[in-house]
Design a protein around this motif. Structure first.
Motif: not given
Length: 62
Positions: A5, A8, A12, A16, A20, A23, A26, A50
């Protein structure tokens, strides 16, 4: 090998991973009216990008 992590990059930021939990969480923070399951379904439906997922989730604010 697991994803580090701390390392990135642009990929990244634009993708998505539905598997995970961080994610998915988020996205849930951005769209609190959507359940985690609905967010995972949106990722499965619209793909990993995303921008596409956020546009899809924004359409139905109810």
């Amino acid at each position: 090998m697991s994803d580090d992590k701390k390392l990135t990059g642009k990929q990244d930021d634009i993708r998505v991973d539905a598997k995970d939990p961080s994610e998915v969480e988020y996205l849930h923070q951005q769209f609190p009216w959507k359940t985690h399951e609905k967010i995972r379904e949106a990722i499965k439906t619209k793909g990993p990008f995303r921008q596409d997922i956020e546009a899809f989730l924004s359409k139905g604010k109810a």
